[in-house]
Write a protein that holds these residues in place. Structure first.
Motif, mmCIF file in Angstrom:
data_model
loop_
_atom_site.group_PDB
_atom_site.id
_atom_site.type_symbol
_atom_site.label_atom_id
_atom_site.label_comp_id
_atom_site.label_asym_id
_atom_site.label_seq_id
_atom_site.Cartn_x
_atom_site.Cartn_y
_atom_site.Cartn_z
ATOM 1 N N GLY A 1 10.967 -0.253 -0.475
ATOM 2 C CA GLY A 1 10.689 0.611 -1.615
ATOM 3 C C GLY A 1 11.540 0.343 -2.839
ATOM 4 N N CYS B 1 8.180 4.379 0.236
ATOM 5 C CA CYS B 1 7.376 4.399 -0.993
ATOM 6 C C CYS B 1 7.409 2.994 -1.581
ATOM 7 C CB CYS B 1 7.927 5.435 -1.978
ATOM 8 S SG CYS B 1 7.343 7.119 -1.661
ATOM 9 N N ASN B 2 6.368 2.213 -1.309
ATOM 10 C CA ASN B 2 6.352 0.785 -1.635
ATOM 11 C C ASN B 2 6.172 0.489 -3.122
ATOM 12 O OD1 ASN B 2 4.945 1.199 1.229
ATOM 13 N ND2 ASN B 2 6.096 -0.712 1.261
#
Length: 549
Positions: A46, A335-336
């Motif tokens: 992320g 959360c990429n």
């Protein structure tokens, strides 16, 4: 558009020198796919600043800049250190509101998210008097002061999000005291916390409401929990409020009811000039510890030196960071940030490749991948305050925050239109593509103040921020709007923002072609595009340019 403004813009356009339009390059779509897929993979965790994911991200961007043919942009170095402090709230006690008809307990994450900018090991606020300050705006030039006649030192202020006139249908100058539907900086959460601190508030709580906030509570929760980043400054941010927080709308209404106040009536009153702050007769308490870690994050800077005016610089920028580990969804807690903003970094690398392939221009072209945009534009703010290339000799450029992966469009939106002469330069480029410039579809979201171009604008450098509108070639406005709404509801700042091999990059290619042509036009000319005389950034630009002459 008012006739006077139309005539002004026409005169400005006529005064802007006509420059040769660069040929459209072949945008490397494979680069867009490869870089976006790589940076948004789980291996990068992320891309949180100062994490192991940052180390991989910075190394990959440097590798791609080298391969593109750029040189190190910071006096022989590829990176610029950005001193950061990471603050993680721990041992969070339930927040409470007392003194009303009943005591209210607020659950962290579900009802309220809270933190601090202060670099201290412990925050403990007890029985702080609560005051409703409407939209929390102090704008002397508009004759508007929500803090007039009230002393909030040591107190907790409760603030509405956005501007007082955000529900107005029209947008722009003259549509309302705060430009109607178009958000001004006074509507941004950053401003509201800044002003509360200037007023001496011990705590500042923004009431979350999805439409004027422009994102659902899930986005607030994922963005404001876990490690929070700030620039590491000598005063440890002790001039800031002890607590900054967001609260769910329904819980705010509950607090007002317990205080014997009508939330709807007070919210309506706050929309009008002359509103006066209202003490609620309730007291806010909360405490938490802070885990503090100091380290440097990094901006990455690549350079294509100019041939005959290397001291003048055209700038491309994009932020490389995202949220790192966040609230899990179906077991996925990374959360990429594929669209936001691995795609923008992919665009930056693509620009480096095509500009390097075209060869050196008259002026230098710099490529800046900045850190900590998601933490409040920190990387770009640090660069703007400590520029490698003097801002007075930075011609202007393009900021890329999210590329269009939904397909080609018939339109193009300029974020915060009506501010700089760069807009006149892109008009013929868009006309050559058969695309129309349209008004922002959602001006109430305040995008102009939410991305890195704003850090440069505040110090005078005009940066274009714009891209595909909603009118998709395949599906029209209905399809484009549906795609945007789906992204905001289901992927924005969530683990679901992941790479999709089925994306249609044709819209990104359209936009990147414009970005290339504008950058090349600036780099091969001797033009110095300025802000329109009515723009708030004109004076500082004139001053910085004057200092270089």
């Amino acid at each position: 558009m008012p006739r006077r403004l139309s005539l002004f813009l026409l005169a400005t356009a006529l005064a802007t020198p006509a420059l040769a339009e660069p040929a459209a390059p072949a945008i490397p779509v494979d680069t867009l796919k490869t870089v976006t897929k790589e940076l948004s993979s789980d291996a990068y965790e992320g891309r949180a600043p100062t994490s192991a994911g940052e180390e991989k991200t910075v190394a990959y961007i440097v590798e791609r800049m080298k391969a593109a043919g750029l040189q190190p942009g910071n006096n022989g170095k590829w990176t610029q250190d950005v001193p950061m402090v990471e603050i993680t709230a721990t041992d969070i006690a339930p927040f409470t509101v007392t003194g009303g008809k009943k005591p209210i307990t607020l659950a962290y994450r579900d009802d309220i998210v809270a933190g601090t900018y202060r670099v201290v090991p412990k925050i403990s606020l007890k029985a702080s008097d609560m005051v409703f300050v409407g939209y929390g705006i102090n704008a002397p030039e508009k004759g508007w002061n929500d803090y007039a006649g009230v002393d909030v030192k040591g107190k907790t202020v409760v603030i509405l999000v956005n501007d007082p006139d955000w529900q107005t249908k029209e947008a722009g100058a003259g549509a309302g005291p705060f430009e109607g539907r178009a958000m001004t900086y006074y509507g941004r959460w950053t401003y509201k916390f800044e002003e509360a601190a200037r007023q001496g508030a011990a705590a500042a709580i923004i009431v979350h409401d999805t439409e004027p906030a422009a994102y659902p509570w899930a986005v607030v929760r994922s963005s404001w929990t876990g490690a929070q980043h700030e620039l590491d400054e000598a005063n440890n941010h002790m001039d800031q409020s002890e607590i900054v927080a967001w609260i769910q709308l329904d819980r705010a209404k509950e607090i007002f009811a317990a205080a014997g106040k009508d939330f709807a009536a007070l919210s309506e009153a706050a929309k009008h000039k002359g509103f006066r702050a209202v003490p609620l007769g309730t007291k806010f308490s909360g405490s938490f510890s802070n885990r503090i870690r100091r380290s440097a994050s990094h901006n990455v800077i690549g350079l294509l030196p100019g041939k005959s005016a290397p001291g003048e610089t055209v700038l491309y920028s994009a932020h490389w960071d995202h949220l790192g580990h966040c609230d899990p969804v179906d077991g996925d807690g990374i959360c990429n940030g594929a669209v936001d903003n691995a795609s923008g970094v992919a665009g930056l690398i693509a620009m480096a490749e095509v500009q390097a392939k075209a060869g050196p221009a008259r002026r230098s072209i710099a490529f800046l991948a900045v850190t900590a945009e998601e933490s409040g534009l920190l990387g770009s703010a640090y660069y703007a305050a400590h520029p490698v290339f003097p801002l007075g000799k930075t011609v202007g450029g393009v900021n890329m925050d999210v590329l269009n992966v939904n397909g080609a469009t018939r339109d193009f939106e300029i974020t915060g239109a009506g501010k700089s002469e760069l807009e006149d330069m892109v008009k013929p480029l868009l006309a050559a593509q058969g695309r129309a410039i349209v008004a922002e579809a959602t001006p109430e979201k305040g995008h102009y103040y939410r991305s890195d171009h704003f850090s440069f604008a505040k110090l005078g450098v005009p940066m274009l921020s714009g891209g595909s509108g909603e009118d998709l070639v395949n599906g029209g406005v209905a399809a484009g709007r549906a795609a945007a709404e789906d992204y905001n509801a289901h992927r924005y700042h969530k683990p679901q923002d992941e790479y999709d091999p089925k994306w249609d990059w044709s819209g990104a290619v359209q936009d990147l072609t414009i970005y290339y042509q504008l950058g090349r036009e600036l780099a091969d000319s001797d033009a110095w595009p300025n802000w329109y005389p009515t723009a708030e950034f004109r004076a500082i630009r004139d001053t910085s340019r004057g200092a270089t002459k």
